[in-house]
Scaffold this active site. Structure first.
Site, short mmCIF file in Angstrom:
data_model
loop_
_atom_site.label_atom_id
_atom_site.label_comp_id
_atom_site.label_asym_id
_atom_site.label_seq_id
_atom_site.Cartn_x
_atom_site.Cartn_y
_atom_site.Cartn_z
CB CYS A 119 -16.91 0.52 -7.27
SG CYS A 119 -17.03 1.50 -5.77
CG HIS A 120 -11.57 -0.43 -4.17
ND1 HIS A 120 -12.59 -1.02 -3.46
CD2 HIS A 120 -10.50 -1.25 -4.08
CE1 HIS A 120 -12.16 -2.17 -2.95
NE2 HIS A 120 -10.89 -2.33 -3.32
CE1 TYR A 129 -15.27 3.19 -13.85
CE2 TYR A 129 -13.27 4.10 -14.81
CZ TYR A 129 -14.16 4.00 -13.76
OH TYR A 129 -13.94 4.71 -12.60
CG ASN A 166 -20.81 0.14 -5.02
OD1 ASN A 166 -21.76 -0.42 -4.50
ND2 ASN A 166 -19.56 -0.28 -4.89
CD GLU A 207 -8.34 -4.79 -2.79
OE1 GLU A 207 -8.17 -5.11 -3.99
OE2 GLU A 207 -9.46 -4.54 -2.31
#
Length: 194
Positions: free
Chosen positions: A164-165, A133, A156, A191
Site C-alpha cells: 500500500c506504500h 488512489y 491494510n 525501491e
C-alpha cells in the site's frame, strides 16, 4: 520474598520451545507470531495455516495487535518464530534490495468486500512504481471509490508485503501510512534506489 522455584532464562526458553513444538504437533496453534528488526523498525509477523495474516509496525502496539488477532482469528496464539522463517527471510531480502516480489501465502481474512479487493490488487503495482488512489480505484473497476481505496490502504493488515506504500495522492504527495510517513518514504526510496 524469594522465588520458591527459581527458573533460569535458558530453562524458560527450552520450556517455550517444547510448548511451541507440542502445540504445533497437536494442531493447537492457530496463529504463530514473531518480530523482526527492519530498517523501518521492528515488525510483528503473524501467520495462520492459510498464510501470513498480519504485519504490524511497532507504533501499532504489538500487544494490542495480538489482542485483535485473538478476538478475530483465534485465541490459540503463540510466539513460534520458525513458522515465519520464510517470511522473515523474504523481508530481509526485500530490505537488502534483493527481492522485488514476495512469494508467501497470504491470509486475507482480516479484510472483506471492497477493502480486500483493493488489497489483493496492490501487489500488481510493480516494484519501484506508484499509482494514485484514483488509478487504483479505476483498476479495480470502481472509479468513483477513491476514498474507499484510501481506507483500504489505511487498513491494510499486511503492509510492505501487500504494498500500500506504492499508492499516492493524485498530486504525487504521500498521503498517510499506517507505519508513519517516514516508513512510507523509506520504502519508496528503497525501491527507487534498487
Amino acid at each position: 520474598m524469594t522465588d520458591l522455584f527459581p527458573v533460569a532464562p535458558d530453562d524458560l526458553g527450552r520450556l517455550h520451545a517444547r510448548l511451541t513444538t507440542a502445540a504445533d504437533e497437536n494442531a493447537l496453534l492457530d496463529v504463530a507470531y514473531r518480530t523482526v528488526d527492519t530498517p523501518v523498525g521492528p515488525l510483528l509477523l503473524a501467520a495462520t495455516e492459510a498464510g501470513l495474516v498480519r504485519i504490524a509496525f511497532e507504533s501499532e502496539d504489538f500487544d494490542a495487535v495480538l489482542d485483535v488477532l485473538a478476538a478475530k482469528v483465534s485465541s490459540r496464539i503463540l510466539r513460534a518464530p520458525r513458522r515465519l522463517d520464510a517470511v522473515a527471510a523474504q523481508l530481509d531480502e526485500y530490505f537488502r534490495g534483493r527481492r522485488r516480489r514476495f512469494d508467501v501465502a497470504l491470509d486475507f481474512r482480516l479484510s472483506s468486500g471492497f477493502r480486500q479487493t483493493v488489497q489483493r490488487y496492490l501487489p500488481h503495482i510493480g516494484y519501484g512504481h506508484t499509482q494514485s488512489y484514483r488509478e487504483v480505484a479505476e483498476s479495480v473497476g470502481n472509479p468513483g471509490a477513491v476514498r474507499a481505496v484510501g481506507t483500504a490502504c489505511a487498513t491494510n493488515p499486511l503492509p510492505v508485503v501487500v504494498p500500500c506504500h506504492r499508492v499516492l495522492r493524485a498530486d504525487g504527495s504521500l498521503g498517510g501510512y499506517l507505519g508513519g510517513v517516514e516508513a512510507k518514504t523509506a520504502l519508496l526510496m528503497l525501491e527507487r534506489a534498487a
